[in-house]
Design a protein around this motif. Sequence first.
Motif, short mmCIF file in Angstrom:
data_model
loop_
_atom_site.label_atom_id
_atom_site.label_comp_id
_atom_site.label_asym_id
_atom_site.label_seq_id
_atom_site.Cartn_x
_atom_site.Cartn_y
_atom_site.Cartn_z
N ALA A 236 0.83 -1.21 0.00
CA ALA A 236 0.00 0.00 0.00
C ALA A 236 0.87 1.25 0.00
O ALA A 236 0.56 2.23 -0.69
CB ALA A 236 -0.93 -0.01 1.21
N MET A 237 1.97 1.22 0.76
CA MET A 237 2.86 2.38 0.80
C MET A 237 3.53 2.62 -0.54
O MET A 237 3.64 3.76 -1.01
CB MET A 237 3.93 2.14 1.88
CG MET A 237 4.74 3.38 2.23
SD MET A 237 3.75 4.61 3.06
CE MET A 237 4.72 6.09 2.73
N LEU A 238 3.99 1.56 -1.19
CA LEU A 238 4.61 1.70 -2.51
C LEU A 238 3.62 2.21 -3.54
O LEU A 238 3.96 3.06 -4.39
CB LEU A 238 5.20 0.36 -2.95
CG LEU A 238 6.43 -0.13 -2.16
CD1 LEU A 238 6.73 -1.59 -2.50
CD2 LEU A 238 7.64 0.75 -2.47
N GLN A 239 2.38 1.71 -3.50
CA GLN A 239 1.35 2.19 -4.41
C GLN A 239 1.08 3.67 -4.20
O GLN A 239 0.92 4.44 -5.15
CB GLN A 239 0.06 1.39 -4.21
CG GLN A 239 -1.11 1.82 -5.10
CD GLN A 239 -0.83 1.53 -6.56
OE1 GLN A 239 -0.25 0.50 -6.89
NE2 GLN A 239 -1.25 2.43 -7.43
N TYR A 240 1.05 4.07 -2.95
CA TYR A 240 0.81 5.47 -2.62
C TYR A 240 1.94 6.35 -3.18
O TYR A 240 1.68 7.43 -3.74
CB TYR A 240 0.72 5.62 -1.11
CG TYR A 240 0.50 7.03 -0.66
CD1 TYR A 240 -0.76 7.63 -0.72
CD2 TYR A 240 1.56 7.78 -0.16
CE1 TYR A 240 -0.94 8.93 -0.31
CE2 TYR A 240 1.38 9.09 0.24
CZ TYR A 240 0.12 9.66 0.17
OH TYR A 240 -0.07 10.95 0.57
N LEU A 241 3.19 5.91 -3.02
CA LEU A 241 4.33 6.69 -3.52
C LEU A 241 4.29 6.80 -5.03
O LEU A 241 4.58 7.86 -5.60
CB LEU A 241 5.64 6.05 -3.08
CG LEU A 241 5.94 6.00 -1.57
CD1 LEU A 241 7.33 5.45 -1.33
CD2 LEU A 241 5.78 7.36 -0.94
N ALA A 242 3.95 5.71 -5.71
CA ALA A 242 3.93 5.73 -7.18
C ALA A 242 2.88 6.70 -7.70
O ALA A 242 3.12 7.41 -8.68
CB ALA A 242 3.68 4.32 -7.70
N GLU A 243 1.72 6.74 -7.06
CA GLU A 243 0.63 7.59 -7.55
C GLU A 243 0.84 9.06 -7.20
O GLU A 243 0.19 9.94 -7.78
CB GLU A 243 -0.70 7.11 -7.00
CG GLU A 243 -1.10 5.74 -7.53
CD GLU A 243 -2.50 5.35 -7.12
OE1 GLU A 243 -3.07 6.04 -6.25
OE2 GLU A 243 -3.02 4.37 -7.67
N ASN A 244 1.75 9.34 -6.24
CA ASN A 244 1.95 10.71 -5.80
C ASN A 244 3.42 11.09 -5.82
O ASN A 244 3.88 11.90 -5.00
CB ASN A 244 1.39 10.89 -4.39
CG ASN A 244 -0.08 10.57 -4.29
OD1 ASN A 244 -0.93 11.40 -4.57
ND2 ASN A 244 -0.40 9.33 -3.90
N ALA A 245 4.17 10.50 -6.76
CA ALA A 245 5.61 10.72 -6.81
C ALA A 245 5.97 12.18 -6.97
O ALA A 245 6.93 12.68 -6.37
CB ALA A 245 6.23 9.89 -7.94
N ASN B 52 13.54 11.84 -6.64
CA ASN B 52 12.74 11.14 -7.64
C ASN B 52 12.33 9.75 -7.16
O ASN B 52 13.11 9.03 -6.54
CB ASN B 52 13.53 11.01 -8.95
CG ASN B 52 13.75 12.35 -9.63
OD1 ASN B 52 12.94 13.27 -9.49
ND2 ASN B 52 14.86 12.48 -10.34
N ILE B 53 11.10 9.39 -7.48
CA ILE B 53 10.56 8.06 -7.19
C ILE B 53 10.10 7.47 -8.52
O ILE B 53 9.07 7.88 -9.08
CB ILE B 53 9.40 8.12 -6.19
CG1 ILE B 53 9.89 8.72 -4.86
CG2 ILE B 53 8.82 6.73 -5.95
CD1 ILE B 53 8.79 8.93 -3.84
N SER B 54 10.89 6.54 -9.04
CA SER B 54 10.60 5.97 -10.35
C SER B 54 9.47 4.96 -10.27
O SER B 54 9.49 4.05 -9.43
CB SER B 54 11.87 5.30 -10.90
OG SER B 54 11.57 4.49 -12.01
N ALA B 55 8.49 5.13 -11.15
CA ALA B 55 7.38 4.17 -11.20
C ALA B 55 7.88 2.79 -11.61
O ALA B 55 7.37 1.77 -11.14
CB ALA B 55 6.32 4.66 -12.17
N ALA B 56 8.91 2.75 -12.47
CA ALA B 56 9.46 1.46 -12.89
C ALA B 56 10.12 0.74 -11.71
O ALA B 56 9.98 -0.47 -11.55
CB ALA B 56 10.48 1.67 -14.01
N SER B 57 10.82 1.49 -10.86
CA SER B 57 11.45 0.88 -9.68
C SER B 57 10.40 0.38 -8.70
O SER B 57 10.54 -0.71 -8.14
CB SER B 57 12.37 1.89 -9.00
OG SER B 57 13.46 2.23 -9.82
N VAL B 58 9.34 1.16 -8.52
CA VAL B 58 8.26 0.72 -7.63
C VAL B 58 7.64 -0.57 -8.16
O VAL B 58 7.37 -1.52 -7.40
CB VAL B 58 7.19 1.81 -7.49
CG1 VAL B 58 5.96 1.28 -6.76
CG2 VAL B 58 7.75 3.02 -6.75
#
Length: 547
Positions: free
Chosen positions: A156-165, A174-180
Amino acid sequence: MSKPLLIAKNTEFDLNLLPDWANRHGCITGATGTGKTVTLQTLAQAFSGIGVPVFMADVKGDLSGMAKAGSATSKMQQRLQALQVDEPKWQACPVTFWDVFGKQGHPVRATVSDLGPLLLGRMLNLNETQGGVLQLAFKIADDHGLLLLDTKDLRAMLQYLAENASEFQTEYGNISAASVGAIQRSLLTISEQGGEQFFGEPMLNLDDMMQTDGDGRGFVNILAADQLLQSPRLYSTFLLWMLSELYEHLPEVGDVDQPKMVFFFDEAHLLFDEAPKVLLQKIEQVVRLIRSKGVGVYFVTQNPLDIPDTVLGQLGNRVQHALRAYTPRDQKAVQAAAETFRPNPKLDTAAVIAELGVGEALISFLDDKGRPNIVQRALIVPPSSQIGAITADERQQVMQTSIVAGVYEKHIDRESAYEKLTGRVAAHAATADKEDSLQPGSRAEPAAADTNGWGNAPSAPSAASAPSAQSKPTFSAGRAAQLAQQQESGGGVGDTLKSVFGNLLGGGGLRRKDNVVETMIKSTVRTMGSQVGREIIRGVLGSILKK
């Protein structure tokens, strides 16, 4: 001072391991089928007999026999005659069985938060970029008081970071969606291999492993690892986490008459295979510094070359079983193993290593001044407990009468990052639906201010720490509906603590099963620091990293 432990014998000498030097660590090496398991059992029973608790992983299922007294079989009588020793008093060891999967022993769990990003990244086989994103996930969770207890919290935390990077980019990078996505895939794989059972609460309390029975013998804690070994990274990471927990849990004691605990690391090569440099450095620190906590670490592996030189050089007590020199690498290993011993003028060490029989070994323990003794060829003394596995019914009987029976069997799922994030999503989704249903020109009534948007109680945020209403990240409406539908029920930690202390104050009496809740409280207190502005320090040897 504890009496010397007889481990092996030849026609001239009794080879004793001195307990006051047992926390200088050691290793048991040798090819498959040369007797390493029996040597491990002999050492463990000797430590248990003087009141030292032991932890070991049972990778083949053979060590469960320690829970049952041995007997004078024909092979055993032959060995006793060869050693010219009297028949021992056959007796079992006090044993506690553990199992990550909860089938062959009591469940063993750790929280995602307690494992930390470094060990978790090792378990997930992440590259440097992906590991950096995982570090950010832990950092942001700490800053906002979100507990990462199990895999659904981390997902859930990773999903949250990806949607609000984009909202976090300025402050955290930077928070890469590919890395997530890569982390999520690796997390799914680990969950299918047993991570789903391993991560959660109640978390293992190491005090439950460091017990003695009514006769003063140390408990032998046996981890069922035959299934766990099919997931090598989970296996090695779990054992390394246990070592780091022991380091942080135990006080400094310096030199002691005997160890506080002895830890056997079987299949040790899995710990070092493909380990990044930073992790190898931490493992070296574990081995070097945990000695001062009174813990002896003994690595068990086939080839001494499996252990890095920086670690091998710290292993003072050595048992070398036969090595087979069939290949150039094997010949190199034989020569390397021979050169690490203090030479014996009466032995050609390299030649002897290749011709040792089953149950026979080259042995060098530390003397009373902490110096390696001259290497000797000797036969391992057999243990007084059963060699070989016990039956499934006998194992269940041991588990039912265990001192921790019923403590870890019930899984606890309290309020954490998943519940807070999904609760926040549901609140936003409900507000959006209410606003959409209003007629044009009308105004929506404000929602009840019972939380601060992160699932925490409202407070007066400082300008430096609290996100503003304009910049606070939110879930997308589609994701909100999906996560709201997946939300699981879970009691708040406040209700749980109220129930616990209510029982204690009510005079109902303390029961052993309360240790489950005590473990939960311990985890709560451990993570509470992040809610008052103190970041949680995790990873391998958090105390070292803190410095």
